[in-house]
Write a protein that holds these residues in place. Structure first.
Motif, mmCIF file in Angstrom:
data_model
loop_
_atom_site.group_PDB
_atom_site.id
_atom_site.type_symbol
_atom_site.label_atom_id
_atom_site.label_comp_id
_atom_site.label_asym_id
_atom_site.label_seq_id
_atom_site.Cartn_x
_atom_site.Cartn_y
_atom_site.Cartn_z
ATOM 1 N N VAL A 1 15.626 25.676 -44.322
ATOM 2 C CA VAL A 1 14.746 25.444 -43.180
ATOM 3 C C VAL A 1 15.548 25.451 -41.874
ATOM 4 O O VAL A 1 15.091 25.982 -40.862
ATOM 5 C CB VAL A 1 13.983 24.107 -43.339
ATOM 6 N N MET A 2 16.751 24.898 -41.915
ATOM 7 C CA MET A 2 17.576 24.863 -40.706
ATOM 8 C C MET A 2 18.338 26.156 -40.475
ATOM 9 O O MET A 2 18.516 26.593 -39.338
ATOM 10 C CB MET A 2 18.571 23.694 -40.787
ATOM 11 N N ALA A 3 18.802 26.799 -41.538
ATOM 12 C CA ALA A 3 19.690 27.944 -41.394
ATOM 13 C C ALA A 3 18.968 29.272 -41.160
ATOM 14 O O ALA A 3 19.444 30.097 -40.368
ATOM 15 C CB ALA A 3 20.568 28.071 -42.634
ATOM 16 N N VAL A 4 17.860 29.497 -41.827
ATOM 17 C CA VAL A 4 17.206 30.809 -41.758
ATOM 18 C C VAL A 4 16.865 31.224 -40.323
ATOM 19 O O VAL A 4 17.091 32.382 -39.958
ATOM 20 C CB VAL A 4 15.987 30.884 -42.702
ATOM 21 N N PRO A 5 16.362 30.336 -39.461
ATOM 22 C CA PRO A 5 16.097 30.792 -38.091
ATOM 23 C C PRO A 5 17.345 31.322 -37.370
ATOM 24 O O PRO A 5 17.237 32.193 -36.511
ATOM 25 C CB PRO A 5 15.549 29.540 -37.390
ATOM 26 N N HIS A 6 18.510 30.840 -37.736
ATOM 27 C CA HIS A 6 19.747 31.326 -37.125
ATOM 28 C C HIS A 6 20.220 32.630 -37.765
ATOM 29 O O HIS A 6 20.806 33.480 -37.097
ATOM 30 C CB HIS A 6 20.854 30.275 -37.256
ATOM 31 N N PRO B 1 16.135 23.690 -50.072
ATOM 32 C CA PRO B 1 15.131 23.906 -49.033
ATOM 33 C C PRO B 1 15.509 23.311 -47.681
ATOM 34 O O PRO B 1 15.266 23.923 -46.640
ATOM 35 C CB PRO B 1 13.873 23.233 -49.593
ATOM 36 N N SER B 2 16.106 22.119 -47.679
ATOM 37 C CA SER B 2 16.456 21.482 -46.403
ATOM 38 C C SER B 2 17.442 22.327 -45.603
ATOM 39 O O SER B 2 17.333 22.430 -44.378
ATOM 40 C CB SER B 2 17.030 20.082 -46.646
#
Length: 162
Positions: A40-45, A36-37
């Motif tokens: 959360v950071m990668a999906v927006p990119h 999950p961590s």
């Protein structure tokens, strides 16, 4: 496939529909293979349609009879002669394993061959490795894609000769 789909070339007017597909499908598709961590950071990119790719004439959509986008994917010529790169491939998480990705990939194979390109490269997410393997891609090894400061996304480099 349970429903009829059509493969068509994407245009800039499809930007919102592709954005919605990526934003909905990627978090669900990646859930079993990435913590999950990192998601959360990668999906927006990862989950943003790329306007230049949609306008290139080399990005395809699988749409159903009502015009809903069920899958997308494309290719770009590589800096290496006679190579091309698979780009931003996704199938709606509610419609996986129905042949949609295969239909898009077969269209890519045909167009890449017609362009005189002999080899396709891709950076596959962990969950996509079996799909690409079934499409004739060979695993070349793990890679880390830097998506931004502190965001190194694990993927697998794969390749197919046409």
């Amino acid at each position: 496939m349970a429903e009829t789909t059509t493969i068509r070339i994407a245009t800039l007017s499809d930007l919102a529909a592709v954005d919605a597909l990526l934003a909905r499908a990627y978090p669900r598709l990646l859930a079993k293979h990435y913590p999950p961590s990192l998601r959360v950071m990668a999906v927006p990119h990862l989950a943003r349609a790329q306007p230049a790719l949609l306008a290139s004439g080399r990005y395809y959509l699988a749409v159903n009879g009502t015009g809903q986008v069920l899958g997308a994917g494309g290719w770009s010529p590589s800096r290496r002669k006679e190579h091309a790169d698979i780009r931003h491939f996704v199938t709606d998480d509610r419609h996986v394993r129905r042949g949609i990705g295969r239909e898009i990939m077969e269209r890519i194979f045909a167009d890449v061959k017609a362009a005189g390109i002999a080899r396709l490269d891709c950076l596959a997410t962990r969950m996509a490795v079996p799909f690409y393997g079934a499409m004739g891609f060979a695993e070349l090894g793990p890679v880390r894609i830097n998506l931004g400061p502190g965001i190194d996304f694990p993927a697998v480099r794969m390749q197919r000769t046409l």
